[in-house]
Design a protein around this motif. Structure first.
Motif, PDB file in Angstrom:
ATOM      1  N   CYS A  12      -9.240  16.944   2.224  1.00 52.61           N
ATOM      2  CA  CYS A  12     -10.008  15.804   2.735  1.00 52.61           C
ATOM      3  C   CYS A  12      -9.258  15.206   3.929  1.00 52.61           C
ATOM      4  CB  CYS A  12     -10.158  14.753   1.639  1.00 52.61           C
ATOM      5  SG  CYS A  12      -8.567  14.082   1.116  1.00 52.61           S
ATOM      6  N   GLY A  14      -7.813  12.315   4.255  1.00 54.55           N
ATOM      7  CA  GLY A  14      -6.555  11.644   3.908  1.00 54.55           C
ATOM      8  C   GLY A  14      -5.416  12.633   3.717  1.00 54.55           C
ATOM      9  N   VAL A  15      -5.713  13.758   3.071  1.00 52.95           N
ATOM     10  CA  VAL A  15      -4.671  14.763   2.829  1.00 52.95           C
ATOM     11  C   VAL A  15      -4.283  15.443   4.142  1.00 52.95           C
ATOM     12  CG1 VAL A  15      -4.212  16.975   1.689  1.00 52.95           C
ATOM     13  CG2 VAL A  15      -5.298  15.123   0.415  1.00 52.95           C
ATOM     14  N   CYS A 105      -3.964   6.623   3.053  1.00 55.97           N
ATOM     15  CA  CYS A 105      -5.311   7.019   3.512  1.00 55.97           C
ATOM     16  C   CYS A 105      -6.110   5.785   3.932  1.00 55.97           C
ATOM     17  CB  CYS A 105      -6.025   7.742   2.379  1.00 55.97           C
ATOM     18  SG  CYS A 105      -7.717   8.156   2.815  1.00 55.97           S
ATOM     19  N   TYR A 107      -9.136   5.091   3.517  1.00 55.08           N
ATOM     20  CA  TYR A 107     -10.089   4.596   2.520  1.00 55.08           C
ATOM     21  C   TYR A 107      -9.376   3.742   1.463  1.00 55.08           C
ATOM     22  CZ  TYR A 107     -13.019   7.963   4.835  1.00 55.08           C
ATOM     23  OH  TYR A 107     -13.702   8.653   5.800  1.00 55.08           O
ATOM     24  N   VAL A 108      -8.128   4.089   1.195  1.00 54.29           N
ATOM     25  CA  VAL A 108      -7.333   3.276   0.265  1.00 54.29           C
ATOM     26  C   VAL A 108      -7.073   1.912   0.917  1.00 54.29           C
ATOM     27  CG1 VAL A 108      -5.077   3.111  -0.885  1.00 54.29           C
ATOM     28  CG2 VAL A 108      -6.270   5.324  -0.782  1.00 54.29           C
ATOM     29  N   THR A 169     -10.452   5.212  -5.356  1.00 56.27           N
ATOM     30  CA  THR A 169     -11.283   6.100  -4.525  1.00 56.27           C
ATOM     31  C   THR A 169     -11.718   7.379  -5.229  1.00 56.27           C
ATOM     32  OG1 THR A 169      -9.250   7.069  -3.670  1.00 56.27           O
ATOM     33  CG2 THR A 169     -10.278   5.346  -2.333  1.00 56.27           C
ATOM     34  N   THR A 170     -11.011   7.757  -6.302  1.00 58.91           N
ATOM     35  CA  THR A 170     -11.232   9.097  -6.855  1.00 58.91           C
ATOM     36  C   THR A 170     -11.902   9.114  -8.226  1.00 58.91           C
ATOM     37  OG1 THR A 170      -8.947   8.959  -7.623  1.00 58.91           O
ATOM     38  CG2 THR A 170      -9.329  10.192  -5.599  1.00 58.91           C
ATOM     39  N   CYS A 197     -14.309   7.265  -2.243  1.00 60.57           N
ATOM     40  CA  CYS A 197     -14.382   7.725  -0.852  1.00 60.57           C
ATOM     41  C   CYS A 197     -15.406   8.855  -0.766  1.00 60.57           C
ATOM     42  CB  CYS A 197     -13.006   8.200  -0.381  1.00 60.57           C
ATOM     43  SG  CYS A 197     -12.467   9.681  -1.230  1.00 60.57           S
ATOM     44  N   ALA A 199     -15.021  11.842   0.309  1.00 55.17           N
ATOM     45  CA  ALA A 199     -14.479  13.139  -0.140  1.00 55.17           C
ATOM     46  C   ALA A 199     -14.696  13.313  -1.642  1.00 55.17           C
ATOM     47  CB  ALA A 199     -12.988  13.218   0.193  1.00 55.17           C
ATOM     48  N   THR A 200     -14.554  12.239  -2.386  1.00 61.07           N
ATOM     49  CA  THR A 200     -14.751  12.286  -3.842  1.00 61.07           C
ATOM     50  C   THR A 200     -16.236  12.378  -4.180  1.00 61.07           C
ATOM     51  OG1 THR A 200     -12.754  11.007  -4.291  1.00 61.07           O
ATOM     52  CG2 THR A 200     -14.454  10.973  -5.977  1.00 61.07           C
ATOM     53  N   ASN A 228      -9.132  13.265  -8.494  1.00 55.75           N
ATOM     54  CA  ASN A 228     -10.487  13.702  -8.107  1.00 55.75           C
ATOM     55  C   ASN A 228     -10.795  15.104  -8.621  1.00 55.75           C
ATOM     56  OD1 ASN A 228     -10.547  15.738  -5.685  1.00 55.75           O
ATOM     57  ND2 ASN A 228      -8.873  14.339  -5.209  1.00 55.75           N
ATOM     58  N   ALA A 269      -9.939  17.575  -3.524  1.00 55.22           N
ATOM     59  CA  ALA A 269      -9.732  17.200  -2.122  1.00 55.22           C
ATOM     60  C   ALA A 269      -8.313  17.497  -1.626  1.00 55.22           C
ATOM     61  CB  ALA A 269     -10.037  15.712  -1.953  1.00 55.22           C
TER      62      ALA A 269
HETATM   63  S1  SF4 Z   1      -9.441  11.720  -1.847  1.00 51.71           S
HETATM   64 FE1  SF4 Z   1     -10.354  10.128  -0.523  1.00 51.71          FE
HETATM   65  S2  SF4 Z   1      -8.973   8.373  -0.693  1.00 51.71           S
HETATM   66 FE2  SF4 Z   1      -7.841  10.172  -1.476  1.00 51.71          FE
HETATM   67  S3  SF4 Z   1      -6.730  10.941   0.307  1.00 51.71           S
HETATM   68 FE3  SF4 Z   1      -8.692  12.041   0.258  1.00 51.71          FE
HETATM   69  S4  SF4 Z   1     -10.102  10.850   1.579  1.00 51.71           S
HETATM   70 FE4  SF4 Z   1      -8.338   9.551   1.075  1.00 51.71          FE
END
Ligand code: SF4
Length: 288
Positions: A12, A14-15, A105, A107-108, A169-170, A197, A199-200, A228, A269
């Motif tokens: 995702c 964030g990663v 991230c 979103y966090v 988020t997950t 988020c 991605a989840t 997630n 993700a």
């Molecule tokens: S799963 Fe969502 S909140 Fe977590 S790192 Fe990936 S995009 Fe960010």
């Protein structure tokens, strides 16, 4: 065997950003040790890759991260994880003149920013006790209540009637619905404003769509450390489908698999696209 690949797959946002930031830190400090505060992302293979590049991991399972951070030499280089961190870490970093690369991230961060902007309205955060993202939120937004999805209980009440629910988020839609149902008994006005988020949610929705079409089995590729990824497994199991979870191809190969006609392949993700492709090729090869 027909293998249906559930998309999206791969890291995702964030990663991807966290790993990129780590690589940037390495290129800017090639001969120095960079300390990763906790697991940068929840995937053993990704963490092993960072370790192979010379990163040193301060593992929260060995000692509290705050203590490990405090014990670093002044001026050390640290990489904060994608899941967020308590603000007390920033204060320690400042005091010790640490060079910080913060991979939190966006979103966090957005969830925390939202909480701060609405602090006067009564907030309950829904999350998993012990998860770094949830624990960081609890400390950084101590004015919020906390509902733990593991014990399904409200562990901390906000100082006023809660009008807003936010979530880690997950989480899965099912976990959130269960929590809201319980919270509404105490706070009938409570409304979910922010949380999962994309991605989840996109991975979960895509998986459900395929499960509804009917399959013989589901394969989930990702880590037991990844919230997630585990939610994807929970969802597949909730459809009564035989579900297997493996970190990577090596683990997948160890499974004793019966002959299936039609299976689903989904991934968390923090699982790389390359790993998913390897697993897909392997499953396809089983039918030939
Ligand atoms: S799963 Fe969502 S909140 Fe977590 S790192 Fe990936 S995009 Fe960010």
């Amino acid at each position: 065997m027909e293998v249906i690949l559930v998309r999206p797959t791969g890291y995702c946002l964030g990663v991807t950003s966290a790993i990129r930031l780590g690589l940037q830190a390495k290129s800017e400090h090639p001969s120095e040790t960079i300390f990763m505060l906790g697991l940068l992302v929840h995937n053993e293979d990704a963490v092993a890759y960072m370790r192979s590049l010379g990163f040193e991991i301060l593992d929260e399972r060995n000692a509290p991260l705050e203590e490990q951070l405090s014990n670093l030499e002044d001026g050390s280089i640290v990489l904060f994880s994608a899941h967020g961190h308590p603000e007390s870490f920033d204060a320690i970093a400042k005091k010790k003149n640490l060079i910080v690369y913060d991979a939190t991230c966006r979103y966090v961060k957005e969830n925390l920013d939202y909480a701060r902007a609405h602090a006067g309205k009564g907030i309950v955060y829904i999350g998993a006790k012990g998860h770094l993202e949830a624990e960081s939120f609890r400390q950084n937004a101590a004015f919020s209540g906390f509902y733990d999805v593991k014990s399904q209980s409200l562990l901390t009440r906000p100082p006023m009637d809660a009008a807003i629910a936010l979530t880690q988020t997950t989480l899965s839609e099912e976990d959130i619905e269960l929590a809201l149902e319980s919270l509404r008994r105490e706070y009938p006005q409570i409304k979910l404003e922010k949380g999962r988020c994309h991605a989840t949610s996109s991975r979960q929705e895509a998986l459900k769509k395929e499960l509804q079409k009917g399959v013989d089995a589901a394969f989930i590729i990702g880590s037991e450390l990844s919230s997630n990824t585990k939610k994807l497994r929970d969802i597949a199991q909730s459809y009564g489908v035989k579900t297997f979870m493996a970190l990577n191809l090596e683990e997948l190969k160890k499974l004793d698999l019966p002959r299936y006609c039609r299976v689903i392949l989904a991934s968390g993700a923090s699982t790389s696209i390359e790993e998913v492709r390897r697993c897909q090729d392997y499953l396809v090869s089983l039918s030939s």
